[in-house]
Scaffold this motif. Structure first.
Motif, PDB file in Angstrom:
ATOM      1  N   SER A  15       0.803  -1.220   0.000  1.00  0.00           N
ATOM      2  CA  SER A  15       0.000   0.000   0.000  1.00  0.00           C
ATOM      3  C   SER A  15       0.838   1.273   0.000  1.00  0.00           C
ATOM      4  N   ILE A  16       2.134   1.154   0.206  1.00  0.00           N
ATOM      5  CA  ILE A  16       2.985   2.350   0.185  1.00  0.00           C
ATOM      6  C   ILE A  16       3.069   2.862  -1.247  1.00  0.00           C
ATOM      7  N   PRO A  17       2.476   4.011  -1.554  1.00  0.00           N
ATOM      8  CA  PRO A  17       2.444   4.509  -2.940  1.00  0.00           C
ATOM      9  C   PRO A  17       3.734   5.241  -3.298  1.00  0.00           C
ATOM     10  N   THR A  18       4.771   4.488  -3.544  1.00  0.00           N
ATOM     11  CA  THR A  18       6.098   5.080  -3.716  1.00  0.00           C
ATOM     12  C   THR A  18       6.149   6.101  -4.851  1.00  0.00           C
ATOM     13  N   GLY A  19       5.544   5.761  -5.993  1.00  0.00           N
ATOM     14  CA  GLY A  19       5.566   6.696  -7.112  1.00  0.00           C
ATOM     15  C   GLY A  19       4.862   7.998  -6.783  1.00  0.00           C
ATOM     16  N   TYR A  20       3.705   7.901  -6.154  1.00  0.00           N
ATOM     17  CA  TYR A  20       2.927   9.084  -5.791  1.00  0.00           C
ATOM     18  C   TYR A  20       3.681   9.933  -4.769  1.00  0.00           C
ATOM     19  N   TRP A  21       4.168   9.290  -3.706  1.00  0.00           N
ATOM     20  CA  TRP A  21       4.836  10.037  -2.643  1.00  0.00           C
ATOM     21  C   TRP A  21       6.146  10.666  -3.123  1.00  0.00           C
ATOM     22  N   LEU A  22       6.942   9.924  -3.894  1.00  0.00           N
ATOM     23  CA  LEU A  22       8.234  10.446  -4.333  1.00  0.00           C
ATOM     24  C   LEU A  22       8.062  11.673  -5.222  1.00  0.00           C
ATOM     25  N   VAL A  23       7.192  11.578  -6.211  1.00  0.00           N
ATOM     26  CA  VAL A  23       6.972  12.702  -7.120  1.00  0.00           C
ATOM     27  C   VAL A  23       6.338  13.877  -6.386  1.00  0.00           C
ATOM     28  N   ARG A  24       5.411  13.587  -5.488  1.00  0.00           N
ATOM     29  CA  ARG A  24       4.755  14.658  -4.739  1.00  0.00           C
ATOM     30  C   ARG A  24       5.752  15.392  -3.849  1.00  0.00           C
ATOM     31  N   ALA A  25       6.660  14.639  -3.226  1.00  0.00           N
ATOM     32  CA  ALA A  25       7.615  15.240  -2.309  1.00  0.00           C
ATOM     33  C   ALA A  25       8.685  16.057  -3.036  1.00  0.00           C
ATOM     34  N   LEU A  26       9.192  15.540  -4.154  1.00  0.00           N
ATOM     35  CA  LEU A  26      10.327  16.176  -4.825  1.00  0.00           C
ATOM     36  C   LEU A  26       9.927  17.137  -5.933  1.00  0.00           C
ATOM     37  N   ARG A  27       8.787  16.904  -6.569  1.00  0.00           N
ATOM     38  CA  ARG A  27       8.366  17.756  -7.679  1.00  0.00           C
ATOM     39  C   ARG A  27       7.064  18.513  -7.429  1.00  0.00           C
ATOM     40  N   ARG A  28       6.428  18.240  -6.307  1.00  0.00           N
ATOM     41  CA  ARG A  28       5.174  18.910  -5.948  1.00  0.00           C
ATOM     42  C   ARG A  28       4.092  18.680  -6.998  1.00  0.00           C
ATOM     43  N   VAL A  29       4.080  17.486  -7.568  1.00  0.00           N
ATOM     44  CA  VAL A  29       3.135  17.134  -8.628  1.00  0.00           C
ATOM     45  C   VAL A  29       2.416  15.848  -8.234  1.00  0.00           C
ATOM     46  N   ASP A  30       1.128  15.786  -8.520  1.00  0.00           N
ATOM     47  CA  ASP A  30       0.358  14.560  -8.347  1.00  0.00           C
ATOM     48  C   ASP A  30       0.551  13.729  -9.619  1.00  0.00           C
ATOM     49  N   ILE A  31       1.275  12.617  -9.522  1.00  0.00           N
ATOM     50  CA  ILE A  31       1.593  11.818 -10.706  1.00  0.00           C
ATOM     51  C   ILE A  31       0.328  11.309 -11.393  1.00  0.00           C
ATOM     52  N   ARG A  32      -0.797  11.272 -10.680  1.00  0.00           N
ATOM     53  CA  ARG A  32      -2.047  10.822 -11.272  1.00  0.00           C
ATOM     54  C   ARG A  32      -2.593  11.809 -12.303  1.00  0.00           C
ATOM     55  N   THR A  33      -2.048  13.020 -12.304  1.00  0.00           N
ATOM     56  CA  THR A  33      -2.472  14.017 -13.291  1.00  0.00           C
ATOM     57  C   THR A  33      -1.515  14.093 -14.471  1.00  0.00           C
ATOM     58  N   PRO A  50      14.596   8.647 -15.628  1.00  0.00           N
ATOM     59  CA  PRO A  50      15.070   7.517 -14.816  1.00  0.00           C
ATOM     60  C   PRO A  50      15.456   7.883 -13.396  1.00  0.00           C
ATOM     61  N   ALA A  51      15.815   9.135 -13.140  1.00  0.00           N
ATOM     62  CA  ALA A  51      16.188   9.531 -11.783  1.00  0.00           C
ATOM     63  C   ALA A  51      15.024   9.349 -10.821  1.00  0.00           C
ATOM     64  N   TYR A  52      13.820   9.391 -11.338  1.00  0.00           N
ATOM     65  CA  TYR A  52      12.628   9.152 -10.529  1.00  0.00           C
ATOM     66  C   TYR A  52      12.071   7.750 -10.773  1.00  0.00           C
ATOM     67  N   GLY A  53      12.059   7.323 -12.033  1.00  0.00           N
ATOM     68  CA  GLY A  53      11.454   6.044 -12.368  1.00  0.00           C
ATOM     69  C   GLY A  53      12.201   4.856 -11.794  1.00  0.00           C
ATOM     70  N   LEU A  54      13.529   4.896 -11.813  1.00  0.00           N
ATOM     71  CA  LEU A  54      14.308   3.756 -11.322  1.00  0.00           C
ATOM     72  C   LEU A  54      14.116   3.518  -9.820  1.00  0.00           C
ATOM     73  N   PRO A  55      14.201   4.557  -8.977  1.00  0.00           N
ATOM     74  CA  PRO A  55      13.938   4.308  -7.546  1.00  0.00           C
ATOM     75  C   PRO A  55      12.542   3.765  -7.288  1.00  0.00           C
ATOM     76  N   VAL A  56      11.547   4.257  -8.029  1.00  0.00           N
ATOM     77  CA  VAL A  56      10.188   3.753  -7.849  1.00  0.00           C
ATOM     78  C   VAL A  56      10.119   2.276  -8.225  1.00  0.00           C
ATOM     79  N   MET A  57      10.790   1.898  -9.312  1.00  0.00           N
ATOM     80  CA  MET A  57      10.802   0.495  -9.732  1.00  0.00           C
ATOM     81  C   MET A  57      11.437  -0.390  -8.660  1.00  0.00           C
ATOM     82  N   VAL A  58      12.561   0.058  -8.114  1.00  0.00           N
ATOM     83  CA  VAL A  58      13.247  -0.728  -7.080  1.00  0.00           C
ATOM     84  C   VAL A  58      12.384  -0.858  -5.832  1.00  0.00           C
TER      85      VAL A  58
END
Length: 211
Positions: A15-33, A50-58
């Protein structure tokens, strides 16, 4: 009781939404938009690179790997696959996002198999990479890889819980990729480009996405 606790832990990890939280924290963007609206690694990579996508994948892989591995070690294969399946469920409908639609659980599924049946997980990961390298469609690679899970598991003589998990997980990934299948049939599915980076969307205004 221990199996139930591991399954609960798997769901919470998933349930930890890594993609959502990471992008929201570092880019202030809701990845769902942005992009496809998915919170998974593929959409994050396409949108922010990849600087964002790779950590989310891992991290999404680890969400399935850790609960499945620990449950398999301390209880057995049945507990391992239940914990892995729970992690996939959590990624799809994350508690920490109010059970709203999450990702398609491909990386989490891969992590779960690496934890419960590492040889199967490794072979299927190789299938994913090969198909992706040839066609450059993440959806095609995910579908082919998922459908190969039960085949590889049975061929290697894995315990029955792993075989069943392979079949059900493959079916789940296939169902979650129905929109992609429709776009593939229509010829509108987007090929993955490693070096192309989409323009970042404006900061989130607080309006929820329907995606």
């Amino acid at each position: 009781m221990t199996t139930v606790l591991f399954s609960l832990a798997g769901y919470l990890a998933g349930s930890i939404p890594t993609g959502y939280w990471l992008v929201r924290a570092l880019r202030r963007v809701d990845i769902r938009t942005a992009g496809s609206g998915n919170i998974g690694a593929t959409n994050v990579w396409r949108t922010f690179g990849p600087a964002y996508g790779l950590p989310v994948m891992v991290l999404d892989t680890a969400k399935g790997f850790v609960p499945a591995l620990l449950a398999t070690i301390y209880v057995g294969h049945l507990a391992g696959v239940l914990a892995g399946a729970a992690a996939m469920l959590g990624h799809w409908r994350p508690l920490f996002m109010g059970f709203a639609r999450g990702g398609k659980a491909v990386a989490t599924c891969g992590g779960a198999f690496l934890g419960v049946a590492p040889v199967v997980g490794g072979i299927v990961a190789g299938v994913w990479v090969l198909v992706f390298a040839v066609f450059r469609y993440a959806s095609v690679a995910s579908i082919v890889g998922a459908l190969s899970l039960p085949v590889v598991s049975v061929a290697l003589g894995e315990p029955w819980p792993v075989d069943v998990f392979g079949g059900l997980a493959g079916l789940a990934v296939l169902v979650l990729h129905r929109p992609n299948i429709g776009r593939l049939r229509a010829g509108t599915e987007t090929r993955f480009r490693f070096r192309r980076r989409a323009e970042a969307p404006p900061p989130d205004t607080g309006v929820a996405s329907d995606a």
